[in-house]
Design a protein around this motif. Structure first.
Motif, PDB file in Angstrom:
ATOM      1  N   ALA A  82      97.077  86.635 -15.019  1.00  0.00           N
ATOM      2  CA  ALA A  82      97.905  86.219 -14.453  1.00  0.00           C
ATOM      3  C   ALA A  82      97.738  85.111 -15.367  1.00  0.00           C
ATOM      4  CB  ALA A  82      98.510  86.455 -12.971  1.00  0.00           C
ATOM      5  N   ALA A  83      97.245  84.302 -15.222  1.00  0.00           N
ATOM      6  CA  ALA A  83      97.123  82.759 -15.278  1.00  0.00           C
ATOM      7  C   ALA A  83      97.179  82.991 -17.064  1.00  0.00           C
ATOM      8  CB  ALA A  83      96.555  81.518 -15.001  1.00  0.00           C
ATOM      9  N   LEU A  84      95.836  83.499 -17.790  1.00  0.00           N
ATOM     10  CA  LEU A  84      95.918  83.647 -19.175  1.00  0.00           C
ATOM     11  C   LEU A  84      97.249  84.344 -19.614  1.00  0.00           C
ATOM     12  CD1 LEU A  84      92.052  85.014 -18.924  1.00  0.00           C
ATOM     13  CD2 LEU A  84      93.524  82.823 -20.175  1.00  0.00           C
ATOM     14  N   ILE A  85      98.060  85.118 -19.142  1.00  0.00           N
ATOM     15  CA  ILE A  85      99.022  85.816 -19.980  1.00  0.00           C
ATOM     16  C   ILE A  85     100.137  85.038 -19.362  1.00  0.00           C
ATOM     17  CG2 ILE A  85     101.299  87.894 -19.087  1.00  0.00           C
ATOM     18  CD1 ILE A  85      98.745  89.362 -18.384  1.00  0.00           C
ATOM     19  N   ILE A  86     100.540  83.884 -19.015  1.00  0.00           N
ATOM     20  CA  ILE A  86     101.630  82.869 -18.662  1.00  0.00           C
ATOM     21  C   ILE A  86     101.515  82.033 -19.446  1.00  0.00           C
ATOM     22  CG2 ILE A  86     102.407  81.334 -17.444  1.00  0.00           C
ATOM     23  CD1 ILE A  86     101.934  83.539 -14.888  1.00  0.00           C
ATOM     24  N   SER A  87      99.664  80.963 -19.574  1.00  0.00           N
ATOM     25  CA  SER A  87      99.680  80.196 -20.351  1.00  0.00           C
ATOM     26  C   SER A  87      99.481  80.432 -21.846  1.00  0.00           C
ATOM     27  CB  SER A  87      98.088  79.415 -20.292  1.00  0.00           C
ATOM     28  OG  SER A  87      97.056  80.545 -20.427  1.00  0.00           O
ATOM     29  N   ASN A  88      99.382  82.347 -22.010  1.00  0.00           N
ATOM     30  CA  ASN A  88      99.864  82.605 -23.681  1.00  0.00           C
ATOM     31  C   ASN A  88     100.904  82.658 -24.105  1.00  0.00           C
ATOM     32  OD1 ASN A  88      98.442  83.512 -26.391  1.00  0.00           O
ATOM     33  ND2 ASN A  88      99.640  85.608 -25.746  1.00  0.00           N
ATOM     34  N   THR A  89     101.867  82.924 -22.685  1.00  0.00           N
ATOM     35  CA  THR A  89     103.079  83.105 -22.762  1.00  0.00           C
ATOM     36  C   THR A  89     103.943  81.726 -23.578  1.00  0.00           C
ATOM     37  OG1 THR A  89     103.289  85.227 -21.719  1.00  0.00           O
ATOM     38  CG2 THR A  89     105.533  83.555 -21.567  1.00  0.00           C
ATOM     39  N   ASN A  90     103.809  80.988 -22.888  1.00  0.00           N
ATOM     40  CA  ASN A  90     104.160  79.471 -22.809  1.00  0.00           C
ATOM     41  C   ASN A  90     103.464  78.545 -24.427  1.00  0.00           C
ATOM     42  OD1 ASN A  90     105.398  79.405 -20.596  1.00  0.00           O
ATOM     43  ND2 ASN A  90     103.854  78.428 -19.295  1.00  0.00           N
ATOM     44  N   LYS A  91     102.449  79.204 -24.571  1.00  0.00           N
ATOM     45  CA  LYS A  91     101.792  78.499 -26.160  1.00  0.00           C
ATOM     46  C   LYS A  91     102.462  79.177 -26.858  1.00  0.00           C
ATOM     47  CE  LYS A  91      98.155  79.787 -28.143  1.00  0.00           C
ATOM     48  NZ  LYS A  91      97.111  80.211 -28.339  1.00  0.00           N
ATOM     49  N   LYS A  92     103.087  80.675 -27.108  1.00  0.00           N
ATOM     50  CA  LYS A  92     103.890  81.405 -28.024  1.00  0.00           C
ATOM     51  C   LYS A  92     105.013  80.685 -28.137  1.00  0.00           C
ATOM     52  CE  LYS A  92     100.045  84.379 -29.867  1.00  0.00           C
ATOM     53  NZ  LYS A  92     100.004  83.531 -30.929  1.00  0.00           N
ATOM     54  N   ARG A  93     106.107  80.615 -27.010  1.00  0.00           N
ATOM     55  CA  ARG A  93     107.381  79.853 -27.529  1.00  0.00           C
ATOM     56  C   ARG A  93     107.147  78.828 -27.739  1.00  0.00           C
ATOM     57  NH1 ARG A  93     109.211  81.333 -20.547  1.00  0.00           N
ATOM     58  NH2 ARG A  93     108.918  83.605 -21.360  1.00  0.00           N
TER      59      ARG A  93
END
Length: 114
Positions: A82-93
């Motif tokens: 979950a932490a990796l998915i959320i951090s990648n999502t924020n980075k891509k945004r």
């Protein structure tokens, strides 16, 4: 359309898909159905690193499950994924300039529409 143009367009669509993931949904699904949620988000975004890393964490937690009755095995991999998915999502945004997942979904719709 050249094949390289096609690959570039697919990469752009995958980045937008990653930006369109909602953080609260990731947290809820990983709390309720951790392994399935990790695979679901990997398939949805075509970004499999969190699933693979969480699997490695699970393999590392198996020896500890004897000592702590499986607590580490049931908590560490979902939190990692979950932490990796959320951090990648924020980075891509941030990279794509989206403020919300709704903007990313609208952009994905516009790009896929043609």
């Amino acid at each position: 359309m050249e094949y390289t143009d096609y690959l570039k367009a697919q990469k752009e669509l995958n980045e937008i898909r990653q930006a369109s993931v909602r953080g609260w949904g990731v947290c809820v699904t990983h709390f309720l159905l951790a392994p399935a949620a990790s695979v679901y988000y990997g398939a949805k975004t075509k970004y499999w690193n969190p699933t693979l890393i969480a699997s490695a964490v699970a393999l590392g937690a198996i020896p500890l499950s004897v000592v702590d009755f499986g607590f580490t095995l049931s908590v560490a991999p979902p939190i990692t994924s979950a932490a990796l998915i959320i951090s990648n999502t924020n980075k891509k945004r941030k990279e794509l300039g989206f403020l919300s997942p709704e903007q990313a979904e609208f952009s994905l719709y516009e790009k896929s529409k043609g």
